[in-house]
Design a protein around this motif. Structure first.
Motif, mmCIF file in Angstrom:
data_model
loop_
_atom_site.group_PDB
_atom_site.id
_atom_site.type_symbol
_atom_site.label_atom_id
_atom_site.label_comp_id
_atom_site.label_asym_id
_atom_site.label_seq_id
_atom_site.Cartn_x
_atom_site.Cartn_y
_atom_site.Cartn_z
ATOM 1 N N GLU A 166 52.723 -6.170 -31.923
ATOM 2 C CA GLU A 166 51.958 -4.889 -32.492
ATOM 3 C C GLU A 166 50.856 -4.436 -31.571
ATOM 4 O OE1 GLU A 166 49.092 -2.910 -36.161
ATOM 5 O OE2 GLU A 166 49.826 -4.898 -36.332
ATOM 6 N N ARG A 167 50.053 -5.502 -30.896
ATOM 7 C CA ARG A 167 49.054 -5.256 -29.969
ATOM 8 C C ARG A 167 48.876 -6.360 -29.066
ATOM 9 N NH1 ARG A 167 44.692 -6.027 -34.800
ATOM 10 N NH2 ARG A 167 45.147 -8.273 -35.116
ATOM 11 N N ARG A 225 46.361 -1.564 -27.107
ATOM 12 C CA ARG A 225 47.814 -0.957 -27.803
ATOM 13 C C ARG A 225 48.551 -0.069 -26.816
ATOM 14 N NH1 ARG A 225 47.461 -1.444 -33.204
ATOM 15 N NH2 ARG A 225 45.302 -2.229 -34.096
#
Length: 230
Positions: A166-167, A225
């Motif tokens: 996700e990150r 991100r």
């Protein structure tokens, strides 16, 4: 054949150092680290294995932990034929006692005091830095993803990144003191670095996203991100 040297203190000499958690290195891990430090150029797992007599899987495990602890960095070798290029390892260029960290603090303070727009000035400097890093990247077959390029670059600069899907979590800042005192300037340099890196990187697999940097997003962490541009 690689011109490989073993360090004179690979098995003897000063006491083993410690990892990020404070635990003293095993004899084998310290041997791997000192062997890498003794080289004049980046070296492969296979070469380290030959020099130390340790199995390649054992060497790889020690190098992964040394990378996480900030003792070594890695970069991809130039692509040769099919398959993913091997990692090449070298001692880290930055650390808690690095004189460059102190210099970065001075430069960040100077930009903060003298620039009409410190964030913009710092971003442009970082963008040039990222462009230089991009120029040194080998083209890979298949092309690397933007996430891989960013993760590898941040690892090479000593940020101890971890991609959780996700990150990208940065567990270490090699300029922590400067970032704590001049967050806007130092983080703008790093934002510019990421922008310049992706702008100048060789052909990527997929689009070139924008990278959002969230400083000190969690205790001991900054977060990256990647999101589609536009």
């Amino acid at each position: 054949m690689e011109n490989f040297r073993t360090g004179p203190d690979a098995q003897n000499g000063p006491p083993p150092r410690r990892g990020a958690a404070g635990r003293r290195h095993s004899r084998a891990r310290e041997q791997v680290l000192r062997t890498v430090e003794a080289q004049r150029s980046p070296v492969s797992v296979a070469a380290i294995s030959r020099a130390t007599g340790l199995h390649e899987n054992t060497v790889r495990g020690h190098l992964d932990q040394l990378l996480a602890d900030g003792h070594v960095t890695r970069s991809r070798a130039a692509a040769e034929g099919r398959g993913r290029p091997a990692w090449l390892w070298r001692p880290t260029r930055y650390g808690p006692a690095s004189p460059y960290a102190a210099l970065a603090g001075v430069l960040a303070g100077t930009i903060a005091r003298t620039s009409a727009d410190p964030a913009a000035t710092a971003h442009e400097a970082g963008r040039g830095w990222g462009g230089q890093l991009a120029a040194d990247l080998p083209e890979t077959a298949p092309p690397a993803t933007a996430r891989a390029v960013v993760t590898d670059a941040m690892a090479a600069q000593g940020f101890a990144p971890e991609d959780d899907g996700e990150r990208i979590v940065l567990h270490r800042c090699p300029l922590l003191e400067a970032a704590s005192r001049h967050t806007e300037v130092v983080c703008s340099v790093h934002r510019g670095l990421l922008a310049g890196l992706l702008e100048g990187a060789p052909a990527l697999d997929g689009a070139r996203p924008e990278v959002e940097l969230l400083p000190f997003a969690a205790p001991g962490q900054c977060h990256l991100r990647l999101r589609d541009a536009g």
